[in-house]
Design a protein around this motif. Structure first.
Motif, PDB file in Angstrom:
ATOM      1  N   GLU A   1      -3.407  17.348  35.923  1.00  0.00           N
ATOM      2  CA  GLU A   1      -3.318  16.326  37.138  1.00  0.00           C
ATOM      3  C   GLU A   1      -4.199  15.535  37.266  1.00  0.00           C
ATOM      4  O   GLU A   1      -3.853  14.289  37.596  1.00  0.00           O
ATOM      5  CB  GLU A   1      -3.287  17.400  38.537  1.00  0.00           C
ATOM      6  CG  GLU A   1      -1.858  18.214  38.493  1.00  0.00           C
ATOM      7  CD  GLU A   1      -2.017  19.243  39.706  1.00  0.00           C
ATOM      8  OE1 GLU A   1      -3.165  19.087  40.389  1.00  0.00           O
ATOM      9  OE2 GLU A   1      -1.375  20.134  39.871  1.00  0.00           O
TER      10      GLU A   1
ATOM     11  N   PRO B   1      -7.440  20.209  41.979  1.00  0.00           N
ATOM     12  CA  PRO B   1      -6.365  19.646  41.171  1.00  0.00           C
ATOM     13  C   PRO B   1      -6.835  20.374  39.742  1.00  0.00           C
ATOM     14  O   PRO B   1      -7.888  20.281  39.175  1.00  0.00           O
ATOM     15  CB  PRO B   1      -6.615  18.189  41.020  1.00  0.00           C
ATOM     16  CG  PRO B   1      -6.955  17.818  42.462  1.00  0.00           C
ATOM     17  CD  PRO B   1      -8.041  19.055  42.772  1.00  0.00           C
TER      18      PRO B   1
ATOM     19  N   GLU C   1       3.783  17.080  47.493  1.00  0.00           N
ATOM     20  CA  GLU C   1       2.203  17.145  47.260  1.00  0.00           C
ATOM     21  C   GLU C   1       1.792  18.424  47.671  1.00  0.00           C
ATOM     22  O   GLU C   1       0.385  19.034  47.007  1.00  0.00           O
ATOM     23  CB  GLU C   1       1.834  15.739  47.740  1.00  0.00           C
ATOM     24  CG  GLU C   1       2.050  14.526  47.256  1.00  0.00           C
ATOM     25  CD  GLU C   1       1.377  13.422  47.826  1.00  0.00           C
ATOM     26  OE1 GLU C   1       1.228  13.406  49.168  1.00  0.00           O
ATOM     27  OE2 GLU C   1       1.208  12.397  47.255  1.00  0.00           O
TER      28      GLU C   1
ATOM     29  N   SER D   1      -0.350  21.118  45.391  1.00  0.00           N
ATOM     30  CA  SER D   1      -1.451  21.473  45.496  1.00  0.00           C
ATOM     31  C   SER D   1      -1.720  22.754  45.870  1.00  0.00           C
ATOM     32  O   SER D   1      -2.922  23.533  45.659  1.00  0.00           O
ATOM     33  CB  SER D   1      -2.204  20.465  46.627  1.00  0.00           C
ATOM     34  OG  SER D   1      -1.565  20.964  47.789  1.00  0.00           O
TER      35      SER D   1
ATOM     36  N   PRO E   1      -5.666  25.093  49.839  1.00  0.00           N
ATOM     37  CA  PRO E   1      -5.388  24.128  48.713  1.00  0.00           C
ATOM     38  C   PRO E   1      -6.307  24.384  47.776  1.00  0.00           C
ATOM     39  O   PRO E   1      -7.523  24.864  48.035  1.00  0.00           O
ATOM     40  CB  PRO E   1      -5.823  22.669  49.685  1.00  0.00           C
ATOM     41  CG  PRO E   1      -5.735  23.090  50.994  1.00  0.00           C
ATOM     42  CD  PRO E   1      -5.939  24.314  51.430  1.00  0.00           C
TER      43      PRO E   1
END
Length: 851
Positions: free
Chosen positions: A20, A16, A618, A622, A13
């Motif tokens: 975002e 952000p 999501e 990510s 991951p």
């Protein structure tokens, strides 16, 4: 999804991105203003909110197709509002009429204010630059704030009120060196501390911004302020840089800052582009005193789209700017620039041979400087980014040491051109410039000035101070042209009765060396920028001599022909390639003979219209940096339904969460499915009790169909690549989807086209030479060895009291946080795993650290 998206899910991951984080921050602001979740949002309001968020996206491209559609939506909403008010009240109130008039006249208000501000700034900078340039040589005893021209007003040979710093030549040399070093140090330090984007010329970046490339902060207030403060310091330091290129930058900054106070330009990029094009014209107009030349420069060099409306506003902005500058009269002569000149002599047809020679020199000069300056830029980016301030300071110190002994290099370049342009008449001599007995020494001095200035331009242009290349190139051309003119004059005096000079009248000056300097300046400017028509008009407006339009056209035409033999595009276009900006030049024509299917990205991460959960979306956002996703009907058919941008998708997800409880297992639909009750982010969510949360989990559905673009630009796989490139140039979309009989086949971006173009060009020309890298490494080792030797000597002489920073120490580390230093050219072999073509993950555009 495809195998490509499956491979992506295995990645770690990521943090952000800036857009975002801005989405969540913006939604919180919206909720704070309204006090409750937005309900019943109209399509127009929704679009406005998404566009407000998109303003935070850096190093992305503007989709001009969508931007035009949003402007039409805004106008339609305003017409509907007026129509509703008319139906309810029977007439439009005076306030509404005034708002409509104000909305229609905002363009002229903005253009007037911007033109006046540019003119005022240009006049101020001219005055400060002249004083700082003269203070290195002496001072005025009557008023310290006056430069030499104002101090000795009316006396061209100097006056008693203007004093040199000392009667000792060596002491004046030392003070000249000291002032130059201090000015460069101050300019580089201010740029590093407050506005790294203020460094350089800015023309290449502005070309990309006008074409739709977003660079946050490049046209901001701090960049404008620091550029205006540091530009006189950089010019006065003696570095071989000019103020004409930076004049375009601060002019466009002025337009951007002022236009942001007006709603029409704050929310619409297409309208802002019109103002920026007009500001570029005004910047050239005040730099050269050439309003028409400025408009043509904006048309020929800066703007990718230049409709008639933009040309008229550019003309008006340039007119206002030059009028304000003329009213300020910064030189007290009525001239808009120092090197403005008037010629009353004509030319002879036998001189065309020498004019052609000067044109050839201009083309060769441009090719030579561009080639070696790009190598110097590569060396600077590879080794000197940590020493930006030190580099600029040492360059100024070395320039001062080399230039002070030569009278044409010692003075300011604009003053030098003023002297070289003028005729020898009415007893004016200009420090022996017109003396016959001084001719050969003068020729050697001009030749040395030409060679040395060319070398200094190569190594100075690109250092981390405000730096243009217009005037330094013109100064090189002027010194070479004056040298040629003096040689032709000597040839005529040696053979006055030769048939070659039969057109010359006896006892009348036949050759005017000043005109050769003037034509040499035009040739060098055309050679370095690869512009033609605007150069001819600029030089005409500088001289006001109709008789010299034909020689100027001949010289510029020859220069352009020679320059094109060594490659297309001027120094601004080469810097666009060097920095890896996604820019398709509409002046270039290509013939590849291949369909777009050979260039497109076929492994595309797409979204099915149904079946995905909110949690899956999501995770996709990510773990990837794609700036948008095509939407297809299902996995098997891949029938194209539309396209959704990353910003729109993030906005829809965050807004859905804020409007009410939504399970992470909620099904997301990008097309309206039959007989299913959906929650749409634009409407209030039904009340959900805590007892019903567990029952509702996994059963709730969300409709994202209103956020997709159902009519993206699509082409057939067999359409020629040249046609697709023309679509990018004329329409300006971010991406173009490729579909065959309704099925998604792939997509193509600007960078796909550029990479294929560079691949073809690399096959036709020589590839990268590794010997260059080896030589750069050796040069860097030599520089480090010299620095260590100097540090050891200083330490030894001072008895250990003065210790210069060692290699890699914090004392020597003056890295400038300029995002452009992290960019690299777009190469055919570089990795390509993005969808938008101009965005974050591509090695040619990604920033390592954003401010």
């Amino acid at each position: 999804m495809t195998s490509r998206s499956s491979a992506t899910t295995a990645q770690n991951p990521r943090r952000p991105s800036l857009p975002e984080r801005a989405i969540s921050r913006r939604l919180s602001q919206l909720s704070t203003r309204t006090g409750e979740a937005p309900t019943g949002t109209t399509e127009h309001d929704l679009t406005e909110e998404i566009e407000e968020i998109k303003r935070y996206e850096d190093f992305t491209t503007i989709d001009w197709v969508q931007d035009a559609a949003r402007e039409q939506l805004r106008r339609r909403a305003r017409r509907q509002q007026n129509a509703g008010e008319f139906e309810s009240k029977g007439r439009l109130g005076w306030r509404r009429r005034f708002e409509d008039i104000y909305d229609a006249g905002q363009a002229w208000i903005v253009v007037t204010l911007v033109g006046a501000a540019i003119g005022l700034n240009a006049g101020f900078l001219n005055i400060v630059t002249e004083w700082l340039s003269d203070i290195k040589l002496g001072y005025c005893t009557t008023a310290f704030y006056l430069n030499e021209n104002f101090c000795c007003w009316g006396d061209e040979k100097g006056c008693q009120e203007w004093h040199r710093w000392s009667s000792f030549w060596i002491f004046n040399y030392f003070l000249y060196f000291t002032f130059s070093t201090i000015f460069a140090l101050a300019a580089a330090s201010l740029v590093k501390a407050f506005a790294p984007y203020a460094a350089g010329s800015g023309i290449s970046e502005i070309k990309c911004i006008i074409a739709g490339f977003v660079m946050k902060g490049f046209l901001g207030f701090w960049t404008l302020l620091i550029k205006s403060i540091c530009l006189p310091l950089a010019i006065a330091s003696g570095l071989s840089v000019g103020k004409e290129g930076p004049s375009v930058h601060y002019a466009v900054c002025t337009g951007n800052v002022i236009s942001r106070f007006f709603g029409k330009y704050k929310r619409n990029a297409a309208k802002t582009r019109e103002i920026l094009s007009a500001c570029a014209a005004a910047g050239v107009a005040v730099a050269f005193g050439s309003p028409i030349g400025g408009v043509l420069f904006s048309l020929e060099e800066m703007s990718s789209s230049f409709p008639l409306k933009t040309m008229w506003r550019s003309y008006f902005c340039a007119l206002v700017a030059t009028a304000v500058l003329a009213a300020m009269n910064p030189f007290w002569t009525g001239q808009l620039v120092m090197f403005e000149v008037r010629y009353d002599r004509s030319w002879h047809f036998f001189e065309i041979i020498f004019f052609i020679f000067i044109g050839i020199f201009g083309g060769l000069y441009g090719a030579f400087v561009m080639k070696w300056n790009l190598r110097a830029q590569a060396f600077r980016k590879k080794f000197l980014t940590k020493y930006a301030i030190l580099e600029a300071t040492l360059l100024a110190a070395a320039t001062a040491i080399l230039c002070f002994p030569n009278k044409f290099l010692r003075i300011d370049m604009t003053e030098s051109m003023e002297i070289l342009f003028l005729e020898c008449e009415a007893g004016r001599d200009y420090d022996g410039l017109c003396e016959v007995n001084n001719r050969w020494r003068l020729i050697l001095s001009l030749a040395f000035a030409t060679i040395m200035r060319t070398f200094l331009v190569i190594i100075s242009y690109g250092c981390k101070v405000p730096a243009g290349i217009f005037v330094p190139s013109m100064a090189v051309g002027a010194s070479f042209g004056r040298m040629v003119g003096i040689l032709v004059q000597a040839l005529h005096e040696a053979f006055p009765h030769a048939k070659f000079f039969a057109a010359c009248q006896p006892d009348v000056a036949c050759i005017t060396p000043g005109t050769y300097a003037f034509l040499g300046a035009a040739a060098a400017l055309s050679g370095i920028m690869h512009i033609t028509v605007s150069v001819v008009v600029i030089m005409f407006e500088l001289t006001g001599a109709l008789t010299y339009i034909l020689p100027t056209m001949i010289v510029v035409g020859v220069t352009k022909a020679v320059s094109d033999r060594f490659g297309k595009g001027g120094i601004a276009d080469r810097m666009i390639w060097f920095n890896g900006f996604p820019f398709l030049d509409n002046k270039e024509e290509h013939t590849f003979g291949v369909p777009v299917s050979q260039v497109m990205t076929s492994e595309v991460t797409w979204l099915p219209s149904s079946g995905l959960t909110l949690k899956t979306l999501e995770q996709l956002l990510s773990q990837t940096k794609y700036q948008g996703f095509p939407v297809v009907e299902d996995r098997s058919s891949r029938i194209l339904l539309g396209y959704i941008g990353r910003t729109e998708l993030c906005y829809a997800i965050d807004r859905t969460k804020k409007e009410g409880f939504v399970s992470s297992n909620a099904k997301c639909f990008f097309g309206q499915p039959p007989s299913i009750s959906l929650q749409t982010p634009s409407t209030a969510a039904p009340p959900v009790t805590f007892e019903a949360i567990e029952d509702a989990s996994g059963q709730q559905s969300v409709d994202f169909s209103r956020f997709i673009d159902p009519t993206p630009l699509t082409v057939h796989p067999r359409i020629p690549l040249e046609t697709v490139m023309e679509l990018f140039k004329k329409l300006g979309p971010r991406i173009i989807l490729v579909e065959y009989r309704g099925r998604l086949s792939g997509l193509v971006t600007v960078k796909d086209c550029l990479k294929y173009q560079f691949k073809v060009e690399a096959q036709e020309t020589s590839t990268h030479d590794p010997v260059v890298d080896i030589r750069q490494e050796k040069l860097w080792d030599l520089i480090n060895s010299a620095a260590d030797w100097v540090a050891d000597k200083v330490l030894s002489v001072s008895g250990g009291r003065i210790k210069l920073g060692a290699r890699g120490s914090s004392f020597m580390d003056s890295r400038m946080d300029d995002p452009r230093d992290q960019l690299s050219p777009i190469l055919a072999s570089s990795r390509h795993d993005i969808l938008e073509g101009t965005e974050e993950v591509d090695p040619g555009v990604e920033l390592q650290a954003r401010r």
